[in-house]
Design an enzyme around this catalytic site. Structure first.
Site, mmCIF file in Angstrom:
data_model
loop_
_atom_site.group_PDB
_atom_site.id
_atom_site.type_symbol
_atom_site.label_atom_id
_atom_site.label_comp_id
_atom_site.label_asym_id
_atom_site.label_seq_id
_atom_site.Cartn_x
_atom_site.Cartn_y
_atom_site.Cartn_z
ATOM 1 C CD GLN A 211 -2.806 -0.914 3.010
ATOM 2 O OE1 GLN A 211 -2.918 -2.326 3.339
ATOM 3 N NE2 GLN A 211 -3.660 -0.198 3.118
ATOM 4 C CG PHE A 242 -8.771 -5.323 3.709
ATOM 5 C CD1 PHE A 242 -10.140 -4.724 3.019
ATOM 6 C CD2 PHE A 242 -8.133 -6.672 3.638
ATOM 7 C CE1 PHE A 242 -10.193 -5.500 2.478
ATOM 8 C CE2 PHE A 242 -9.385 -7.416 2.873
ATOM 9 C CZ PHE A 242 -10.315 -6.616 2.158
ATOM 10 C CD GLU A 246 -0.303 2.755 6.476
ATOM 11 O OE1 GLU A 246 0.369 3.918 6.289
ATOM 12 O OE2 GLU A 246 -2.163 2.118 6.403
ATOM 13 N NE ARG A 324 -7.739 7.640 11.884
ATOM 14 C CZ ARG A 324 -8.616 8.802 11.467
ATOM 15 N NH1 ARG A 324 -9.677 8.721 11.203
ATOM 16 N NH2 ARG A 324 -7.631 8.973 10.285
ATOM 17 N NE ARG A 356 -12.592 -1.161 4.936
ATOM 18 C CZ ARG A 356 -13.692 -1.754 3.940
ATOM 19 N NH1 ARG A 356 -13.453 -3.179 3.928
ATOM 20 N NH2 ARG A 356 -14.189 -1.721 2.779
ATOM 21 C CG PHE A 358 -5.467 3.979 11.334
ATOM 22 C CD1 PHE A 358 -3.801 2.958 10.673
ATOM 23 C CD2 PHE A 358 -4.616 5.409 11.851
ATOM 24 C CE1 PHE A 358 -2.724 3.435 11.018
ATOM 25 C CE2 PHE A 358 -3.341 5.196 12.174
ATOM 26 C CZ PHE A 358 -2.628 4.568 11.508
ATOM 27 C CB THR A 455 -3.179 10.908 13.260
ATOM 28 O OG1 THR A 455 -2.721 10.089 12.647
ATOM 29 C CG2 THR A 455 -5.355 10.765 13.252
ATOM 30 C CB ALA A 524 -5.891 7.492 6.289
ATOM 31 C CD GLU A 725 -9.552 4.049 7.357
ATOM 32 O OE1 GLU A 725 -8.333 2.729 7.590
ATOM 33 O OE2 GLU A 725 -9.410 5.149 6.615
#
Length: 792
Positions: A211, A242, A246, A324, A356, A358, A455, A524, A725
């Site tokens: 990702q 998902f 990342e 978050r 998903r 986060f 964030t 995000a 998300e």
């Protein structure tokens, strides 16, 4: 800012935006022609690599013997930490994520060595032949032990407004509770895989199911001690991610590159599913507690919430994920006085990572628990308490001091109440439960208010490259990655709408770091928001060049020019888009442009714990109806109604698909997907046989999804809203409905805590708690009656 025109061009009868175009890879995927990393033809003399993984969770390495492995025919080399030319730490934000270890073991299945061989099977067999002697120490697996020892991967952080404890103390009523929130395996269909191929200039070409291609580029460069421009990363499509690709894709790309660096040959790494389970991070489990004060009506006056993220051995992305969770511990509700603390707990498990939502789901579920608990305490319907505490004008400041400016949930709930017959169904369910001793039904409507933006502020940027060839066809590259969500299709629609040409003339191709540099991860929920605006910027730049050229060439007024339905029209006539492009080429007009976008207005002051971290909020509501068997705990979701806000939908079919998939995945997180570690920190649920994701049979028999008719008040691409998300958290309504079904045993006077995932065993345990509570109440009443009789 003129290049960010986000309104639809007037006069066009072919609107790409708002149309349900088929996913650009759908046909190729169905017939098996969509190529993934593992489908790529192997180069001549290519090699395979596989990691040697630790068999303990905590301790030290005493000795390593590779002699048996090296004797296996086909084994080329075995590499360790001493062979890394650059950095061994690949932490994405903070240090602490180790590529290979030769000393301390901090989690089970931690990579120690890399075996390189002529075949995949040989590399795997040889990896198991490496003999390692350990000095094992006690592993910290229990999150409460980490909390007691104040063992953190990053320092705690808290949000404050007013005096929460005093507000709770002064409130008419107080309730407290706790909740264990389970983690979740990403279970992407395509596992972790990377191919590294040396280039003629001494660099490396990486194909990675990632990702975040730019992060892979940067980390490979750091591991190999090379400049960034020597590393190129390409990613055409992923078979699911998902969040699990990342940061978690980077180690395997770095290891493949390390082997390719030394052998001078192309090297592939592909993890077996069980090792993928054990060696990659999950959604963070959480342990949360709360206190809440409220009045006779159920209006909240103060909350004190403690959120504890189960981070694993290293920081990875845990700091931002727990942030978050803090930001979403209010969900859609106004807290006049609030203290919300977040701890990042260190444990001897693989480092947990993005998934998903986060962190948002793990915070949001606390808001729904405390609202439900208020309702059962007061003997009211939970929906009444929800509506009473929603953000509203004058009650619009979040605990992190961002002002809520859109109040559509009230209208959405009213629409759902009417269209789904909420109150009639509630009455019918209560009547059913009174006469049904075995099967109990539950109903719950829960909202979602989800903030959109990274964030981490600097990640809120994106680039794109739009090229128009002399025949009028368009090629687009952007910084986002396609993982099945339809991002490339939406980008094509945005460019087609801007140039007013048919979709068939647009081709969106692989993400490559040598075409669009310094990309942010596709995460995000920002893929379309960021990359769509960057593509729009590039397309608008070319469009303005074309208009300037056409005004001069045709000697017409600039305001008479318009692109409409594959043509350029003006006061003297018209010309096809293809003819216009060829004419511009012959007149040496640039027909390519980069585009860039950075989200405005967002910031967060960590010292003050306040700011404007989100560009806007996406909203949704879900009404779920469930049935439970009080003898076995077995349960099923019988009906779901969803009303979700996506602003002006770019592609309604793709958006509905994302909502459906996200809801089912959220439902799975809360009901069936049970991550289980043994006392030694070994993941026991490490394969499809021991880890249950929702199947088609778990889909609600009646499943209604409606897009809420609105447009985004923020300046986003064609006034759309993110959809990846936010609908995941609509699955919380299933968990809340299960609690409602259990509460029916006590005539809705008490709802036991229901840890997640709420498996059949967990539901059965809650049923027993409810029965015990009911028996205790009867015993107390009988005791009181007897005492009253005796006194008389």
């Amino acid at each position: 800012m003129r290049h960010f025109k986000t309104d639809k061009p007037s006069g066009s009868t072919k609107n790409a935006i708002g149309s349900s175009f088929i996913h650009e890879s759908a046909v190729k995927q169905v017939i098996g022609k969509a190529a993934y990393i593992d489908d790529r033809p192997e180069e001549v003399n290519s090699l395979h690599a596989y990691p040697v993984l630790s068999t303990i969770s905590s301790g030290k390495i005493l000795s390593i013997d590779t002699s048996d492995a090296l004797q296996i025919e086909g084994v080329v080399a075995i590499y360790g930490t001493q062979d890394i030319p650059g950095k061994n730490d690949i932490g994405p934000v903070f240090s602490g994520d180790i590529l290979l270890t030769d000393d301390v073991i901090e989690y089970h299945s931690q990579p120690i060595l890399l075996v390189v061989a002529t075949s995949y099977q040989t590399a795997r067999i040889a990896a198991r032949k490496v003999a390692i002697e350990y000095q094992e120490t006690a592993a910290v697996i229990d999150i409460k032990e980490a909390i007691a020892n104040k063992s953190w991967v990053r320092p705690p952080h808290a949000l404050h407004r007013g005096d929460a404890q005093q507000a709770i103390k002064d409130a008419t009523h107080q309730v407290s509770g706790e909740l264990y929130v389970g983690g979740q395996e990403h279970f992407y269909l395509e596992g972790q895989v990377s191919i590294a191929t040396p280039t003629e200039d001494g660099g490396m070409f990486i194909q990675s199911s990632s990702q975040h291609p730019s992060e892979v580029q940067h980390l490979v460069a750091k591991v190999l001690n090379q400049p960034f421009n020597y590393i190129t990363v390409e990613m055409r499509r992923m078979g699911g991610a998902f969040g699990g690709k990342e940061t978690q894709a980077a180690p395997w790309a770095c290891l493949a590159a390390l082997a390719a660096y030394y052998t001078g040959r192309s090297v592939k790494i592909r993890l077996a599913r069980s090792d993928d389970f054990k060696s990659t991070g999950k959604r963070h489990p959480f342990y949360n507690t709360y206190q809440v004060g409220f009045d006779d009506n159920g209006l909240i006056t103060g909350v004190d919430i403690d959120i504890n993220g189960y981070c694993g051995y290293s920081p990875d992305l845990s700091d931002a994920i727990v942030d978050r969770a803090l930001f979403h511990a209010d969900n859609a509700y106004y807290y006049p006085n609030a203290h919300i603390n977040g701890n990042r707990c260190k444990t001897n498990t693989v480092s947990n990572t993005a998934f998903r939502g986060f962190g948002g789901p793990q915070g949001m579920i606390m808001a729904e628990q405390l609202v439900d608990d208020i309702a059962y305490y007061l003997g009211k319907d939970p929906l009444e308490i929800r509506k009473l505490n929603l953000y509203a004008p004058g009650r619009d400041l979040t605990p992190y001091k961002q002002k809520v400016e859109q109040f559509i949930l009230q209208d959405m709930i009213a629409q759902m109440e009417q269209e789904s017959d909420y109150w009639a169904r509630k009455a019918a369910i209560e009547s059913f439960n009174k006469t049904s001793p075995i099967i109990k039904k539950g109903l719950s409507l829960t909202p979602v208010k989800f903030g959109i933006s990274f964030t981490v502020q600097h990640l809120n940027q994106a680039g794109a490259l739009v090229v128009i060839y002399s025949d009028g066809t368009v090629h687009v590259n952007h910084g986002g990655t396609e993982m099945g969500q339809g991002l490339n299709t939406k980008i094509a629609q945005i460019v087609a709408q801007t140039l007013s040409i048919d979709m068939q003339y647009i081709l969106v191709n692989a993400t490559r770091t040598d075409k669009v540099p310094n990309t942010s991860p596709t995460a995000a929920s920002s893929g379309t928001d960021l990359n769509g605006m960057a593509a729009l910027n590039a397309a608008n730049t070319i469009k303005e060049r074309l208009f300037e050229f056409a005004a001069t060439h045709f000697d017409v007024k600039p305001d008479s020019l318009a692109l409409v339905d594959n043509q350029l029209t003006h006061e003297k006539g018209q010309i096809s888009f293809a003819e216009l492009i060829n004419l511009a080429y012959l007149n040496r007009i640039s027909l390519s442009s980069t585009g860039f976008y950075a989200t405005p207005e967002i910031y967060y002051d960590r010292e003050k714990a306040e700011g404007h971290p989100f560009f806007y909020y996406a909203y949704g509501i879900a009404l779920s109806e469930v049935e439970i068997d009080v003898l076995t705990g077995e349960n099923t979701v019988t009906r779901v109604d969803i009303l979700h806000d996506v602003g002006n939908s770019i592609n309604p079919a793709l958006d509905v698909g994302q909502i459906e998939g996200a809801f089912i995945q959220g439902m799975g997180w809360l009901t069936t997907e049970d991550l289980s570690w043994n006392d030694n920190g070994v993941l026991a649920s490490n394969a499809p046989a021991t880890y249950k994701i929702p199947a088609i049979g778990d889909t609600p028999a009646e499943f209604n999804v409606t897009l809420y008719d609105s447009k985004n008040p923020a300046t986003t691409v064609f006034k759309s809203k993110a959809v990846g998300e936010p609908p995941f958290m609509l699955g919380i309504s299933v968990w809340s409905a299960l609690r409602n079904a259990v509460a029916s045993i006590t005539d809705y006077q008490f709802a036991p805590s229901l840890n997640t995932p709420a498996t059949a065993e967990c539901v059965l345990g809650a049923v027993q708690v409810a029965k015990d509570w009911l028996q205790d109440q009867k015993s107390e009443k009988q005791g009181t009656d007897k005492k009253g009789t005796g006194d008389a």
